[in-house]
Design a protein around this motif. Sequence first.
Motif: not given
Length: 403
Positions: A317-346
């Motif tokens: 779990v990561f605590r960021t500055r605010d909601t907008e910052a958390a939404e920015n972080l989630i866009t890059v959190i998987l990119e290096n170690s889990y880069p292959n897209a998989a279905d997300a829970p709808a």
Amino acid sequence: MLSRGIRFAALAAITLTVAGCGSTIDGTAAAGELDVRELEVGKYATDPLDLRYTYYHDLSGGANLALMRLADQVVTGPEIDARLKYGTGAVPILDAEKATKTLADVTQPVLESNGMMFGYAVGHRDTPADKSGKRPEDASFTTVTVLQFPSEEAAKKAAMEIEELDFELAADANQPVQLSKYADAHTHWRPGVPTIGSVMARSNYVINVYAGLKDPELDKLTELVEQVYDAQAPLLDALKPLNREDMLRLKYDTDGMLRRTLNPDGFGSPDISSQAAFELRGFLHQVSDQDHWSRVMRDVGMDRYSLSRSMSNSSMVFRTRDTEAAENLITVILENSYPNAADAPAAIPNARCGESPTKDDYSTKRFRCAVTYRQYVATVEGDQLTDAHQRAAAQYALLTNSW
């Protein structure tokens, strides 16, 4: 002994791989929020950890909490020199024998006789690791070991004795070196060898530095050692030393990070490797590309990080500055170690999932999913996508059920 290599143990990390019981979900949906009672969480609990586990202060837990506290004040590579972008691992030290993972073996009796309490060692270099994890011969590197002793006198004595023993391992070849900025440091090198060793007491702490460059140039080697001290010494000046009673009284999960982190077993005993909370610096010790993740996390204002890891679970779990910052972080959190897209829970808004390109690695789960709630971003892992989705749902519900 300047010929030794960096002997880091199991925490040699790759980029962001740092690395649930009842199914009833408590809580009430707020206006405009998802009703988490409807999520498919499988067997995973969604109650905050402190409703399932109580920490009773003991020496083992206090020692691990002390290690977490120290890790947050041990320098990262980019703080020493912009070239040192990559972390090569971290070694938590709870006894003198473990300290010899980065110090010479002959120093163990000195550490014991001077009452070494605990320590933390980290490594950095200017090139990423190859597949074998070995350091290229021409890489620049630093190994920084910080140890706490019961008193300033014990730390000074230990620093002097560590240097004496290390020097004597090759007394016919080693030569003493005087640092212009740090007269109290004990330093030596071996002419013609592109490495240098130094040790210095600072309050109740001892800082040991082993560093190397491509070429055996003494002026540049001493400059690198001074850069380490420039970065590390102020961090320790700001960290009040602990006595054993202080360690026993350290507070558990003061910012409520572990209570928000998916923990299927409900076992929360402090452990720096598997049940821990850190600030930014403590997190960076656990990743390889420290330069990249330092910039990413500073951009989103990440100030607290937690992990809960066991044979069956790996959650962060990561605590960021605010909601907008958390939404920015989630866009890059998987990119290096889990880069292959998989279905997300709808059912979970803004959730992301990725698949690891690594095959046949028992320590790496196949899927990682990330969710965000307010200023928090969390990740969970599973070898089956359905299981990863259930963990993600339970983690999301856990975040909403925490306060």
